[in-house]
Design an enzyme around this catalytic site. Structure first.
Site, short mmCIF file in Angstrom:
data_model
loop_
_atom_site.label_atom_id
_atom_site.label_comp_id
_atom_site.label_asym_id
_atom_site.label_seq_id
_atom_site.Cartn_x
_atom_site.Cartn_y
_atom_site.Cartn_z
N HIS A 121 0.80 -1.23 0.00
CA HIS A 121 0.00 0.00 0.00
C HIS A 121 0.83 1.28 0.00
CE1 HIS A 121 0.56 -0.28 4.43
NE2 HIS A 121 0.34 1.02 4.43
N LYS B 294 5.70 5.44 -2.10
CA LYS B 294 6.68 6.24 -1.36
C LYS B 294 8.09 6.13 -1.95
CE LYS B 294 4.37 6.59 3.12
NZ LYS B 294 4.43 6.28 4.57
N HIS C 239 1.56 9.58 -2.76
CA HIS C 239 2.02 8.18 -2.82
C HIS C 239 0.91 7.18 -3.18
CE1 HIS C 239 0.72 7.79 1.46
NE2 HIS C 239 0.63 6.49 1.19
N HIS D 154 -6.52 3.68 -0.19
CA HIS D 154 -6.35 3.39 1.23
C HIS D 154 -6.27 4.64 2.11
CE1 HIS D 154 -1.98 4.01 0.44
NE2 HIS D 154 -1.87 4.18 1.73
N ASP E 90 -4.30 0.63 8.57
CA ASP E 90 -3.20 1.58 8.37
C ASP E 90 -3.16 2.62 9.48
OD1 ASP E 90 -1.02 2.72 6.94
OD2 ASP E 90 -2.37 4.14 5.96
#
Length: 333
Positions: free
Chosen positions: A199, A203, A228, A252, A281
């Site tokens: 996920h 990055k 990201h 997400h 998360d």
């Protein structure tokens, strides 16, 4: 013995179930002529006893038998064993081919039958079984390759952001348990696992000095961080995953009230898998250390999702997460 032993060179084992001794002897002889091992039983209960002690590949069963008939035996086999079933009967009114298949059989033999017909039907079922096992093995090998690629991509992110190393795997771990608590199927859970591990893939496009900055981010830096999910989606979207992994990664950081990013999606426009991932998360991120702050602890993480249950986070997902934590969930590592 295991289910996979049937394709490793072991002789195929056929169990014949019939309460007529003459039929048992006839079919046993035909089965052995084809080069297969043959076991016998006179009713469904005896057949279950045999299968508890021996790996059986194919069961040929009569329908009308004492103690346990062929219909119930087939049901028990489909629920508890890996064997394929061929039903047979001398009474056409008992069952048709279509009904037999509906009840879980691979084929149906009407008594009386010719030797040739019996051989064709038995060998077809066994060949199909062996083919399916080979396909299963190929799929397992393919999944191992995919898992290796996914883990390598995840480690690439960890290497650039050592302060949050392991974050993606821990998020995936919690998301999987939430999904299980919600009763999701294997396909959705597999999708959540892959998306969880990947996920934060986007990055890799963020400068390392921003990822590891020991103080709060500036507005410009935070806007860069917020790219990201889009970058991760752009990397993954052309990979032909069997499930919407790229879209889950994309979503997400969305929120149920539309206040998230990068798309500003709300409610049912957000995939169910992404709703699970967003909660996992948030909980892991608040629980764990970050370059700019120590970990806040699980109590504060759970207080956040309780406070914003129904606003930012799907209520069902929050409830499943709280239930998971109440059952003594612990992050690995």
């Amino acid at each position: 013995m295991t289910e996979n032993e049937i394709t490793s060179g072991k002789k195929i084992s056929v169990l014949v179930v019939d309460d007529e001794k003459s039929i048992l002897k006839l079919i046993q002889r035909l089965v052995r002529q084809e080069g297969y091992d043959c076991l016998i039983a006179s009713n469904g209960l005896e057949a279950i006893t045999v299968m508890e002690e021996t790996v059986v590949d194919v069961v040929i069963t009569d329908i009308a038998m004492p103690k346990m008939d062929g219909i119930e035996l087939t049901k028990q086999i489909k629920e508890n064993y890996s064997a394929d079933v061929i039903m047979m009967t001398g009474y056409f009114k008992d069952l048709s081919y279509e009904n037999a298949v509906t009840k879980g059989a691979k084929d149906f033999i009407q008594k009386p039958f010719s030797t040739k017909e019996f051989q064709i039907r038995l060998n077809r079922v066994i060949k199909e079984r062996e083919t399916n096992q080979e396909l299963k093995k190929s799929l397992e090998r393919m999944n191992e390759i995919v898992d290796g690629v996914i883990n390598s991509l995840s480690l690439t992110v960890d290497a650039r952001d050592p302060y949050t190393a392991g974050h993606q795997k821990r998020v995936a771990q919690l998301a999987i348990e939430i999904a299980r608590s919600m009763g999701l199927g294997k396909t959705q859970i597999s999708s959540i696992r892959m998306a969880g591990i990947l996920h934060d893939l986007g990055k890799i496009a963020i400068p390392a000095e921003i990822l590891s900055k020991p103080s709060m981010l500036s507005d410009i830096e935070f806007r860069l961080i917020k790219t990201h999910p889009q970058v991760g989606y752009d990397i993954l979207k052309n990979i032909n995953f069997p499930t919407p992994v790229a879209r889950i990664v994309h979503q997400h950081h969305e929120r149920m009230d539309g206040s998230g990013y990068p798309l500003g999606l709300a409610g049912d426009d957000i995939l169910p898998e992404a709703r699970i991932l967003m909660v996992a998360d948030v909980v892991e991120a608040m629980f764990s250390h970050r370059p700019y702050r120590p970990g806040l602890g699980m109590d504060k993480a759970l207080a956040e999702i309780k406070k914003n249950r129904g606003k930012f986070y799907d209520p069902d997902v929050v409830d499943a997460c709280l239930k998971t934590m109440a059952e003594n969930f612990k992050f690995d590592g």
